[in-house]
Design a protein around this motif. Sequence first.
Motif, PDB file in Angstrom:
ATOM      1  N   ILE A  53      30.956  16.197  99.773  1.00 59.62           N
ATOM      2  CA  ILE A  53      32.106  15.310  99.556  1.00 59.62           C
ATOM      3  C   ILE A  53      33.409  16.069  99.812  1.00 59.62           C
ATOM      4  O   ILE A  53      34.364  15.519 100.354  1.00 59.62           O
ATOM      5  CB  ILE A  53      32.095  14.736  98.118  1.00 59.62           C
ATOM      6  N   ALA A  54      33.434  17.354  99.446  1.00 60.36           N
ATOM      7  CA  ALA A  54      34.629  18.180  99.618  1.00 60.36           C
ATOM      8  C   ALA A  54      34.822  18.653 101.058  1.00 60.36           C
ATOM      9  O   ALA A  54      35.842  19.267 101.363  1.00 60.36           O
ATOM     10  CB  ALA A  54      34.569  19.378  98.683  1.00 60.36           C
ATOM     11  N   GLY A  55      33.853  18.380 101.946  1.00 62.28           N
ATOM     12  CA  GLY A  55      34.064  18.685 103.354  1.00 62.28           C
ATOM     13  C   GLY A  55      33.056  19.603 104.013  1.00 62.28           C
ATOM     14  O   GLY A  55      33.109  19.800 105.230  1.00 62.28           O
ATOM     15  N   GLN A  56      32.131  20.177 103.266  1.00 65.77           N
ATOM     16  CA  GLN A  56      31.107  21.008 103.900  1.00 65.77           C
ATOM     17  C   GLN A  56      30.117  20.117 104.646  1.00 65.77           C
ATOM     18  O   GLN A  56      29.938  18.953 104.299  1.00 65.77           O
ATOM     19  CB  GLN A  56      30.331  21.810 102.856  1.00 65.77           C
ATOM     20  N   ASN A  91      33.406  19.513  88.970  1.00 67.63           N
ATOM     21  CA  ASN A  91      33.251  18.215  89.630  1.00 67.63           C
ATOM     22  C   ASN A  91      34.172  17.154  89.035  1.00 67.63           C
ATOM     23  O   ASN A  91      34.723  16.332  89.758  1.00 67.63           O
ATOM     24  CB  ASN A  91      31.794  17.761  89.566  1.00 67.63           C
ATOM     25  N   LYS A  92      34.340  17.166  87.720  1.00 69.36           N
ATOM     26  CA  LYS A  92      35.262  16.211  87.080  1.00 69.36           C
ATOM     27  C   LYS A  92      36.685  16.441  87.572  1.00 69.36           C
ATOM     28  O   LYS A  92      37.417  15.491  87.844  1.00 69.36           O
ATOM     29  CB  LYS A  92      35.201  16.324  85.560  1.00 69.36           C
ATOM     30  N   VAL A  96      38.940  13.624  89.465  1.00 68.71           N
ATOM     31  CA  VAL A  96      40.226  13.187  88.915  1.00 68.71           C
ATOM     32  C   VAL A  96      41.328  13.284  89.975  1.00 68.71           C
ATOM     33  O   VAL A  96      42.255  12.469  89.991  1.00 68.71           O
ATOM     34  CB  VAL A  96      40.579  14.031  87.660  1.00 68.71           C
ATOM     35  N   ASN A  97      41.215  14.240  90.854  1.00 71.28           N
ATOM     36  CA  ASN A  97      42.244  14.449  91.872  1.00 71.28           C
ATOM     37  C   ASN A  97      42.052  13.616  93.136  1.00 71.28           C
ATOM     38  O   ASN A  97      42.839  13.748  94.069  1.00 71.28           O
ATOM     39  CB  ASN A  97      42.325  15.935  92.215  1.00 71.28           C
TER      40      ASN A  97
END
Length: 167
Positions: A53-56, A91-92, A96-97
Amino acid sequence: MYDYNVWANKEIINRLKELPKDIYHHDIQSGFSSVSQVLTHIYLVEQSWFDIIAGQTMNEAMALASQLQKQIQSKEIEEMETLYDDLSLKNKSFLVNQENMDQAIVVNNPYAGLLETSISESVLHIVTHGNYHRGNIATMLRQMGYSSVMQDYGLYLYKRENTKAKK
């Protein structure tokens, strides 16, 4: 839903801490050969999907999970709890961001091909994946002569509401 996932993981970890220490690594004839293997799998998949999800890429996330598997699997339940707590906080904070949980992401799964999905659908996948495998743990515990613990979403809602009411 992610808060529910964190709660459910804590419920099963707390139950495992109540049982004799050898239960966690005990060999058993099941889909996984020990409870520690199942909990390690849940942890690594959750970590991998948040990395995706973060781009990897999925290949990058899976390579990291593969490197960590034996090391994490050998940990005792208390160490696993600390790893989960740290992962959950990370992960939380990430969630949130996020400004747009429906933001599209493309996952190139080496086994299934390309998938266009969203952050929210990926989180739902993490939660349902965890549910499935916490069910494996419950079955394994029963096979070893121990009860599990309720961890369904309805119970989470009741406990969450009761906690709010007490505040």
